[in-house]
Design an enzyme around this catalytic site. Structure first.
Site, PDB file in Angstrom:
ATOM      1  CB  ALA A  22      -0.940   0.001   1.210  1.00  0.00           C
ATOM      2  CG  ASN A  23       5.074   1.074  -0.704  1.00  0.00           C
ATOM      3  OD1 ASN A  23       4.495   0.065  -1.088  1.00  0.00           O
ATOM      4  ND2 ASN A  23       6.307   1.357  -1.064  1.00  0.00           N
ATOM      5  CB  ILE A  26      -3.855   0.002  -7.768  1.00  0.00           C
ATOM      6  CG1 ILE A  26      -3.213  -1.383  -7.603  1.00  0.00           C
ATOM      7  CG2 ILE A  26      -3.767   0.475  -9.204  1.00  0.00           C
ATOM      8  CD1 ILE A  26      -3.951  -2.466  -8.372  1.00  0.00           C
ATOM      9  CB  SER A 146      -2.965  -9.133 -14.120  1.00  0.00           C
ATOM     10  OG  SER A 146      -2.701  -8.686 -15.433  1.00  0.00           O
ATOM     11  CE1 TYR A 172       2.395  -9.463 -12.670  1.00  0.00           C
ATOM     12  CE2 TYR A 172       1.288  -9.323 -14.804  1.00  0.00           C
ATOM     13  CZ  TYR A 172       1.416  -8.910 -13.484  1.00  0.00           C
ATOM     14  OH  TYR A 172       0.568  -7.943 -12.983  1.00  0.00           O
TER      15      TYR A 172
END
Length: 302
Positions: A22-23, A26, A146, A172
Site C-alpha cells: 500500500a505504499n 493502486i 491481472s 507473471y
C-alpha cells in the site's frame, strides 16, 4: 452499482482493512479511499519508510485511534509473513492482497521460489491462511490479479522455472492465474466450512503506476510503456476501483471485478470474465495442495 466510484464506499468507521503493497500505486490509492471512508487501514509493506510517507498523506492523524498504520511485511519471505501474522491481534474486515512484482529478471525469494510465483501467489496464500481466523464473519479477502492471467499456465512440473528457459511474462501470467485459482478454491473451502467470509478477485485494467517501470529493462520497453500510459491508461485511483468494488459491492463470492470500459482497460468497475484455465476446479484444488506443501501453511477452518 452503475458508475461505481470511491464516493460509493459506505461509512467504514470501525472496520479494519489490511492492504499489502500500500505504499504506492493502486494499493496506495485503495488504502487512501478506505481511510477516507473511515476505515482503520494497515499498510502492510516491505519498505516501512515509504509506507510511513504514504500513510502521512492519508486521512487521519498519525498516532490516533483509527489512523493509518504501517507494518512491515515482505511477501518474498515466509518468515516475514509468519511474523506479521503472529503479531496480529484483533479482527479484520478486509484483507486486500494487492502487492506484487512484475516481469523482473529471474530472481528467487528468500525461500527459493521464483520471485513472481513466490511473492504474488505463495506469499499471499500463506498470509491469507494465517490471518483467516481473524477475518470477521462477513469480512472479505480480495486478491488482485491481472488479465495477463490469460497467457498463464500452471506448470506443476516446473512451477519455479528451474528446468525451462525463463520467460518473465509467462511467469507473471502463471502467478496471476494462480491468484484466480486461489480465489476460487478459497471461496469453495469457505463455503464448505459454513463461513460467511467472501473471497473475491479484481484486476486494475491498464493503470499508469510505477510497477511496470520498475521491471522494464530496455529503453524501447520504457518508451512503449510511456506511450501506452498516455493513450490508454487510467490513473492509480481509477485502477484501484475494481479492488474497492470487489471489497464492498453486493456480489457473490469468487467474483472477479475489472474496468468496464474500452477493452477492459479503464472505466467504472463491473464483473469481468476470466479464462477457462482460471475456472478449472481440479487445477485450483491441486494448486492449493501444492501451495500448502511449499509454504507449510494450511486452511485453518477445515
Amino acid at each position: 452499482m452503475t458508475g461505481f466510484s470511491a464516493a460509493s464506499l459506505p461509512d467504514l468507521t470501525g472496520r479494519t482493512a489490511i492492504v499489502t503493497g500500500a505504499n504506492s500505486g493502486i494499493g496506495q490509492a485503495a488504502a487512501r479511499a478506505l481511510a477516507a471512508a473511515g476505515a482503520r487501514v494497515v499498510l502492510a509493506v516491505r519498505d516501512v519508510a515509504k509506507g510511513q510517507t504514504a500513510a502521512v498523506a492519508m486521512p487521519g492523524i498519525p498516532g490516533t485511534p483509527g489512523a493509518p498504520e504501517v507494518r512491515e511485511l515482505d511477501l518474498a519471505s515466509l518468515d516475514s509473513v509468519r511474523g506479521f501474522a503472529a503479531a496480529w491481534d484483533g479482527g479484520i474486515d478486509l484483507l486486500i492482497n494487492n502487492a506484487g512484482v512484475m516481469i523482473p529478471p529471474l530472481t528467487r525469494t528468500a525461500d527459493g521460489f521464483e520471485s513472481q510465483f513466490g511473492t504474488n501467489h505463495l506469499g499471499h496464500f500463506a498470509l491469507t491462511n494465517l490471518l483467516l481466523r481473524h477475518v470477521a464473519g462477513h469480512g472479505r479477502v480480495v486478491t488482485v490479479s491481472s488479465d495477463v492471467h490469460r497467457i498463464g499456465r500452471i506448470d506443476f512440473d516446473d512451477l519455479n522455472w528451474e528446468r525451462k528457459r525463463y520467460r518473465p511474462w509467462r511467469a507473471y501470467g502463471q502467478s496471476k492465474l494462480a491468484n484466480l485459482l486461489f480465489t476460487a478454491e478459497l471461496q469453495r473451502r469457505l463455503s464448505v466450512a459454513g463461513s460467511s467470509v467472501l473471497s473475491n478477485a479484481a484486476h486494475p485494467g491498464y493503470a499508469a503506476t510505477n510497477l511496470q517501470f520498475h521491471s522494464q529493462r530496455r529503453s524501447v520497453d520504457f518508451l512503449i510503456g510511456r506511450l501506452g500510459n498516455r493513450l490508454l491508461a487510467q490513473d492509480a485511483a481509477g485502477g484501484a476501483l475494481p479492488t474497492l468494488y470487489a471489497a464492498i459491492a453486493d456480489i457473490p463470492g469468487n467474483s472477479y471485478a475489472g474496468p468496464g470500459g474500452f477493452a477492459g482497460l479503464r472505466g467504472a468497475p463491473k464483473l469481468a470474465a476470466r479464462s477457462a484455465a482460471a475456472r478449472d476446479p481440479e487445477t485450483a484444488r491441486r494448486l492449493w495442495t501444492v501451495s500448502e506443501e511449499l509454504t507449510g501453511v494450511r486452511f485453518p477452518l477445515a
